[in-house]
Write an enzyme that holds these catalytic residues in place. Structure first.
Site, PDB file in Angstrom:
ATOM      1  N   ASP A  11      15.716   1.114  -0.678  1.00 12.49           N
ATOM      2  CA  ASP A  11      15.340  -0.250  -0.270  1.00 12.49           C
ATOM      3  C   ASP A  11      14.857  -0.329   1.163  1.00 12.49           C
ATOM      4  O   ASP A  11      15.004  -1.347   1.845  1.00 12.49           O
ATOM      5  CB  ASP A  11      16.522  -1.227  -0.470  1.00 12.49           C
ATOM      6  CG  ASP A  11      16.999  -1.246  -1.910  1.00 12.49           C
ATOM      7  OD1 ASP A  11      16.164  -1.020  -2.793  1.00 12.49           O
ATOM      8  OD2 ASP A  11      18.194  -1.475  -2.136  1.00 12.49           O
ATOM      9  N   LYS A  14       9.694   0.808   0.811  1.00 17.64           N
ATOM     10  CA  LYS A  14       8.675   1.766   0.318  1.00 17.64           C
ATOM     11  C   LYS A  14       7.522   1.050  -0.374  1.00 17.64           C
ATOM     12  O   LYS A  14       6.351   1.364  -0.150  1.00 17.64           O
ATOM     13  CB  LYS A  14       9.336   2.767  -0.650  1.00 17.64           C
ATOM     14  CG  LYS A  14      10.424   3.612  -0.003  1.00 17.64           C
ATOM     15  CD  LYS A  14      11.144   4.484  -1.006  1.00 17.64           C
ATOM     16  CE  LYS A  14      12.021   3.754  -1.990  1.00 17.64           C
ATOM     17  NZ  LYS A  14      13.222   3.123  -1.434  1.00 17.64           N
ATOM     18  N   ALA A  37      14.841   1.756  -9.576  1.00 18.30           N
ATOM     19  CA  ALA A  37      14.077   1.371  -8.382  1.00 18.30           C
ATOM     20  C   ALA A  37      13.614  -0.077  -8.485  1.00 18.30           C
ATOM     21  O   ALA A  37      13.346  -0.582  -9.574  1.00 18.30           O
ATOM     22  CB  ALA A  37      12.865   2.289  -8.236  1.00 18.30           C
ATOM     23  N   GLY A  38      13.519  -0.725  -7.330  1.00 13.01           N
ATOM     24  CA  GLY A  38      12.915  -2.056  -7.264  1.00 13.01           C
ATOM     25  C   GLY A  38      12.103  -2.084  -5.982  1.00 13.01           C
ATOM     26  O   GLY A  38      12.672  -2.085  -4.891  1.00 13.01           O
ATOM     27  N   HIS A  39      10.801  -2.031  -6.106  1.00 10.85           N
ATOM     28  CA  HIS A  39       9.920  -1.955  -4.935  1.00 10.85           C
ATOM     29  C   HIS A  39       9.171  -3.275  -4.781  1.00 10.85           C
ATOM     30  O   HIS A  39       8.424  -3.678  -5.674  1.00 10.85           O
ATOM     31  CB  HIS A  39       8.941  -0.778  -5.082  1.00 10.85           C
ATOM     32  CG  HIS A  39       9.632   0.556  -5.066  1.00 10.85           C
ATOM     33  ND1 HIS A  39       8.970   1.755  -5.100  1.00 10.85           N
ATOM     34  CD2 HIS A  39      10.961   0.865  -4.996  1.00 10.85           C
ATOM     35  CE1 HIS A  39       9.850   2.744  -5.055  1.00 10.85           C
ATOM     36  NE2 HIS A  39      11.056   2.230  -5.011  1.00 10.85           N
ATOM     37  N   THR A  40       9.399  -3.925  -3.640  1.00 12.90           N
ATOM     38  CA  THR A  40       8.851  -5.265  -3.444  1.00 12.90           C
ATOM     39  C   THR A  40       7.545  -5.224  -2.666  1.00 12.90           C
ATOM     40  O   THR A  40       7.453  -4.582  -1.621  1.00 12.90           O
ATOM     41  CB  THR A  40       9.865  -6.135  -2.662  1.00 12.90           C
ATOM     42  OG1 THR A  40      11.155  -5.955  -3.239  1.00 12.90           O
ATOM     43  CG2 THR A  40       9.480  -7.597  -2.681  1.00 12.90           C
ATOM     44  N   GLN A 218      14.449   5.404  -4.495  1.00 15.02           N
ATOM     45  CA  GLN A 218      15.766   5.550  -3.859  1.00 15.02           C
ATOM     46  C   GLN A 218      15.580   6.083  -2.433  1.00 15.02           C
ATOM     47  O   GLN A 218      14.564   5.796  -1.828  1.00 15.02           O
ATOM     48  CB  GLN A 218      16.693   6.466  -4.692  1.00 15.02           C
ATOM     49  CG  GLN A 218      17.137   5.871  -6.023  1.00 15.02           C
ATOM     50  CD  GLN A 218      16.095   5.941  -7.113  1.00 15.02           C
ATOM     51  OE1 GLN A 218      15.622   7.023  -7.440  1.00 15.02           O
ATOM     52  NE2 GLN A 218      15.732   4.827  -7.695  1.00 15.02           N
ATOM     53  N   ARG A 297      22.372  -7.638  -6.551  1.00 18.13           N
ATOM     54  CA  ARG A 297      23.659  -7.483  -5.864  1.00 18.13           C
ATOM     55  C   ARG A 297      23.484  -7.580  -4.346  1.00 18.13           C
ATOM     56  O   ARG A 297      22.470  -7.109  -3.810  1.00 18.13           O
ATOM     57  CB  ARG A 297      24.262  -6.099  -6.168  1.00 18.13           C
ATOM     58  CG  ARG A 297      24.727  -5.935  -7.592  1.00 18.13           C
ATOM     59  CD  ARG A 297      25.268  -4.538  -7.826  1.00 18.13           C
ATOM     60  NE  ARG A 297      24.211  -3.524  -7.802  1.00 18.13           N
ATOM     61  CZ  ARG A 297      24.425  -2.219  -7.923  1.00 18.13           C
ATOM     62  NH1 ARG A 297      25.650  -1.760  -8.067  1.00 18.13           N
ATOM     63  NH2 ARG A 297      23.422  -1.365  -7.907  1.00 18.13           N
TER      64      ARG A 297
END
Ligand code: GDP
Ligand code: IMO
Ligand code: MG
Length: 424
Positions: A11, A14, A37-40, A218, A297
């Protein structure tokens, strides 16, 4: 090929920077991880979160590759693709999947939840996307790969693996038959997309002098070998992972961009030496909007950890550092940086000990003065607030790599590069 990867616990931003740099490249490729993964990305006033699709997808000229090292959830992928198609992104043209990418099966997700539950208070805090069980099957040589879906015996092989999984599981959820049907529908949907031999694809691109950017997921401290084991993910998140996750030889790697926040966050369980479980930590979470992009979370927050950052720079062979979220620290009068650890036996060290899980570590801090807001429209590092320049210089001297990009907001344009990036 260049690599952009996270130096902390994920986080770091990236997605934002891959999207920002993408116009310099022809190919953007993911090499490990999956829907954990969560890429904003943030542009034109809109926020987009990508999980399995490379962050070059919004740039029409880019070819986006999902490499062999990735684990794919077809169900989540179908939803992601459909959401992009609604935004008129031509995904069919610009998205390519390695036939060797491993498939996350519906039972992998159930196994993930069961394995986490069995760990009780030692749970990893997994995203519960089935990452660990899928990599377990890969290493156990029983996994299914995307290319396997093209063969007539795919369902038979699926049933065999499912039967094996059921041995370790009790009853399946009542709606499992429906989930399974949706899984097979998603597999059919994916067959309309380009499945490739990604190692040849990337090699051909490099030979044709196309520019390739590998996008990590990650972060280094979640790496299966070098992270805070066992509180890690199940893949090699470090630069070496880009070689095995795409089939690119180490001597093809040029720049390694290491990205880090001006402070630290971690989501899930595990050691975090500089964690602030007080009002300051709460303020970092509030000002930084530190809530997981995948699970929602709250992220744990703390000061920058230089021994850990140094370690990450070493393991990855970082050539340029990108510092993110400098704006989040502007409300603070004082900012701390951990320069050393004091170990249980009294030793003071600037190295990451092999065990930071059972051993209590006391961070030793150096204090810096806070900085004012970064003025919009500045074009050089010399125009950054003086105290921020001091902070940058201290990190550079202690980590041995230059900070060449500073980010001061989620949007594309809240980014300052020291020099125009030359991709060779
Ligand atoms: P990734 O997983 O590394 O792509 O990072 P995430 O997208 O999970 O988390 C980074 C979060 O910080 C996202 O909400 C971004 O929009 C946001 N972000 C990125 N860079 C900056 C920055 O410089 N300042 C601020 N305030 N937010 C940022
Ligand atoms: P991006 O790419 C932050 C964490 C989980 C958990 C541990 C193992 O957005 O930076 P897993 O589901 O992989 O078995 O979870 O790793 N984790 C992440 N933390 N960012 C991520 O990805 C993460 N992916 C996994 O919270 O602690
Ligand atoms: Mg993320």
């Amino acid at each position: 090929m260049d690599i952009l990867l996270g130096l902390q616990w994920g986080d770091e931003g990236k997605g934002k920077i891959v999207d920002f740099l993408a116009p310099k490249y022809d190919v953007v490729a993911r090499f490990q991880g999956g829907p954990n993964a969560g890429h904003t990305l943030f542009f034109d006033g809109l926020k987009h979160v990508l999980h399995q699709i490379p962050s070059g997808i919004f740039r029409p000229a880019i070819q986006n590759v999902v490499g062999n090292g990735v684990v794919l959830d077809a169900l989540i992928l179908k939803k992601e693709i459909e959401a992009l198609q609604k935004l008129n992104v031509d995904v069919k043209k610009s998205l390519f999947f390695s036939k060797k990418a491993q498939l996350i099966l519906p039972t992998h997700r159930i196994l993930d939840a069961a394995q986490e539950k069995a760990k009780g208070s030692n749970k990893i805090g997994s995203t519960l996307k089935g990452i660990s069980p899928t990599y377990q099957d890969k290493i156990g040589r029983s996994g299914l790969r995307l290319g396997d879906t093209l063969y007539p015996n795919f369902k038979e092989r699926y049933q065999a693996i499912k039967a094996k999984h059921l041995e370790g599981l009790g009853d399946l959820p009542a709606d499992f038959a429906q989930t399974e049907q949706e899984f097979f529908d998603a597999i059919e949907f994916l067959k309309e997309f380009k499945m490739i031999e990604s190692e040849y694809f990337v090699d051909d691109a490099i030979k044709a002098n196309k520019k390739v950017l590998a996008e990590g997921a990650q972060g280094t401290l979640l790496d299966i070998d070098f992270g805070s084991y066992p509180f890690v993910t199940s893949s090699n998140t470090v630069s070496a992972g880009a070689c095995t996750g795409l089939g690119v030889a180490p001597n093809k790697i040029k720049e390694v961009f290491g990205i880090f926040k001006a402070y630290c966050t971690r989501v899930g369980s595990g050691p975090f030496p500089t964690e602030l479980e007080d009002e300051t930590g709460e303020s970092l979470r509030k000002f930084g909007g530190e809530f997981g992009a995948t699970t929602g979370r709250p992220r744990r927050c703390g000061w920058l950890d230089l021994p850990a950052l140094n370690y990450a720079v070493m393991i990855n062979g970082v050539t340029q550092l990108f510092m993110m979220k400098t704006d989040v620290l502007t409300p603070f009068d004082e900012i701390k940086v951990c320069t050393h650890y004091k170990l249980e036996d009294g030793t003071i060290t600037d190295r990451l000990p092999h065990d930071i899980v059972t051993q209590k570590i006391e961070p030793i801090y150096k204090t810096f003065k806070g900085w004012e807001d970064i003025a919009e429209g500045i074009t050089s590092f010399e125009e950054l607030p003086k105290n921020l320049q001091t902070y940058i210089q201290f990190i550079e001297e202690n980590v041995g790599a230059a900070i060449t990009l500073v980010s001061f907001g989620p949007e594309r344009n809240a980014t300052l590069m020291k020099d125009e990036l030359q991709v060779v």
